[in-house]
Design an enzyme around this catalytic site. Structure first.
Site, short mmCIF file in Angstrom:
data_model
loop_
_atom_site.label_atom_id
_atom_site.label_comp_id
_atom_site.label_asym_id
_atom_site.label_seq_id
_atom_site.Cartn_x
_atom_site.Cartn_y
_atom_site.Cartn_z
N CYS A 25 0.83 -1.20 0.00
CA CYS A 25 0.00 0.00 0.00
C CYS A 25 0.87 1.25 0.00
CB CYS A 25 -0.88 0.05 1.25
SG CYS A 25 -1.93 -1.39 1.51
N CYS A 67 -6.08 1.71 -2.18
CA CYS A 67 -5.27 2.93 -2.29
C CYS A 67 -4.48 3.02 -3.59
CB CYS A 67 -4.32 3.03 -1.10
SG CYS A 67 -2.97 1.82 -1.08
N ASP A 96 18.64 38.38 -12.92
CA ASP A 96 17.34 38.65 -13.55
C ASP A 96 16.73 39.92 -12.97
OD1 ASP A 96 14.86 37.53 -15.11
OD2 ASP A 96 14.12 38.05 -13.10
#
Length: 489
Positions: A38, A72, A439
């Protein structure tokens, strides 16, 4: 980062007992009494601690003889953040496997791309993931098969071929082994098949939280006409795939991204999904990123306001690199115009409700007459140098690329400076630590926040943000009033 978390049994037990979805994809829980595995967040009551075993991958759990939980669906959990955010050979191998290299080229092809022997690759993957490349590719094929069985009305023989199985017998045996159900039994659980052949509706899971604003805002604001568009609350685009092409529609929902895929060849399903996930950065670990950045008191208000920011990526690294050059020192609108001209001149025509072309390949661009490029000669030179390097194979920007070498090769091209190289590293290569302190938007945001605004001083301050500086850039950019920072109306 949670590298090797499956080896920390106490931590894994706590995650399973609290059903903590943040650990989905980091490890898988196998139950000795039921012989199923699971995800940590499985809704079923947790097993006794002495019956739990933990594995680093679904393939390892399958190889140990455990079947996937029907509740699941652990095979459909978000992928491990490690593979997109690490630069070592195991991470490169996982990205290449997700992109279908083992199915197309075999394990020798994977090893050749990594520059190792087959034995070395198998040893490295077994040591970290508990499964070799064939088992990992088999797990991916099983997930693709389940998607096709449950979401289409295709005959099983066609599903087997599309999922990459060599025979219907191998397909049947794998589906039974992984899901403890026959393909026919799985189909009885399917949703209503798509009305159009080859069109699939999927849910792309992610780790919460996710801030869609800059993610979809950036893709929509920079969309190249004919290749991309924002329509009816979804981002749509064409993309080239190994066996044909695809048109994808991606819509942000509270707990997933709704994905609608039209494929010319269903064998490209898992590859198309992997590329969409990389473009949307859906396998990121937002908790780890946000905790690191929020430790800086000047960034904390930004993180608290919009947790779960992602770094928008691309489905095609070569395409993005070309667009980065076209966008040098021009506005977003001008960059879109330049890219649209290139697409019309060299792109492959397709037709799908307003989308008209595939973005040109480097080979198509290398044959382009530079006269059609309405830009300064210096940028034309950079453009042609880039496309020739990509077309010849001298420059590798693919999912298995070496990030440091790619940076060095880009810097060696005419017209490539640190800004262009780091933007490509951030959005095409997927380096989570790419940083552009020069930048203008970053510097303006830094000045507003009280951070250093010179590149050197900001780089020094940003050491504390590593290895998530690309995410810090997204938060800094988001302080500006620009269309890339918000979902279109």
């Amino acid at each position: 980062m949670l590298v090797g978390v499956h080896q920390d049994a106490e931590r894994c037990v706590r995650a399973v007992q609290s059903k903590d979805a943040r650990f989905d994809g980091w490890f898988f829980t196998a139950v000795l009494t039921t012989r199923i595995y699971c995800r940590p967040s499985c809704p079923v009551a947790p097993p006794k601690v002495e019956n739990m075993r933990f594995y680093p991958s679904a393939a390892a759990a399958q190889q140990a003889g455990f079947r996937a939980c029907k509740r699941c669906r652990p095979d459909a959990s978000p992928g491990s953040p490690q593979w997109n955010h690490r630069a070592d050979s195991v991470a490169k191998a996982m990205r290449l496997i997700a992109d279908g290299v083992v199915d197309r080229e075999g394990v020798p092809g994977l090893a050749a791309r990594l520059g190792y022997s087959v034995r070395q690759v198998e040893r490295q993957l077994l040591a970290e993931l508990g499964a070799g490349p064939l088992a990992l590719a088999r797990a991916q094929r099983a997930q693709t098969a389940r998607l096709l069985i449950e979401t289409t009305g295709l005959p099983m023989a066609d599903v087997a071929l599309a999922a990459g199985f060599a025979s219907v017998r191998a397909f049947n045996e794998t589906v039974r082994a992984v899901f403890a159900m026959s393909p026919t039994e799985l189909r009885m659980r399917r949703s209503t098949p798509s009305a159009a052949p080859g069109v699939l509706s999927l849910r792309l899971p992610f780790r919460a939280p996710l801030c869609p604003d800059n993610l979809f805002g950036h893709l929509a604001a920079t969309a190249v006409p004919g290749v991309e568009e924002w329509r009816d609350g979804a981002y749509r685009r064409t993309m080239r795939t190994p066996h044909g092409h695809a048109v994808v529609s991606l819509r942000p929902e509270p707990d997933h991204v709704a994905c609608r895929l039209a494929l010319t060849d269903l064998r490209d399903l898992s590859i198309a999904i992997a590329r969409c996930r990389r473009m949307l950065d859906l396998d990121a670990d937002p908790v780890a990123v946000d905790e690191q950045l929020a430790a800086d008191p000047l960034l904390k208000p930004l993180v608290d306001k919009d947790p779960g920011r992602r770094v928008p990526g691309t489905v095609d690294a070569a395409e993005f690199a070309v667009r980065a050059v076209l966008g040098q020192q021009v506005s977003t609108a001008a960059a879109r115009t330049h890219a649209a001209r290139v697409v019309l001149a060299a792109g492959t025509p397709v037709e799908d409700h307003g989308l008209t072309h595939l973005f040109p390949t480097p080979e198509q661009l290398a044959a382009l007459d530079p006269a059609v490029l309405a830009m300064p000669q210096s940028r034309k030179t950079a453009f042609m140098a880039l496309v020739h390097a990509l077309a010849s194979g001298a420059l590798d920007l693919g999912v298995g690329a070496d990030w440091d070498k790619a940076r060095a090769d880009l810097l060696a091209l005419p017209g490539f400076g640190p800004w262009t190289v780091e933007v490509i590293a951030m959005r095409a290569l997927g380096d989570p630590d790419a940083f552009i302190p020069g930048d203008l938007g970053v510097r303006l945001a830094a000045r507003t926040l009280g951070l250093p605004d010179t590149p050197g001083a900001l780089t020094q301050r940003a050491r504390a943000w590593r290895p998530w500086r690309a995410y810090a850039v997204q938060h800094l950019w988001a302080t500006g009033d620009h269309a890339v920072n918000r979902l279109p109306a």
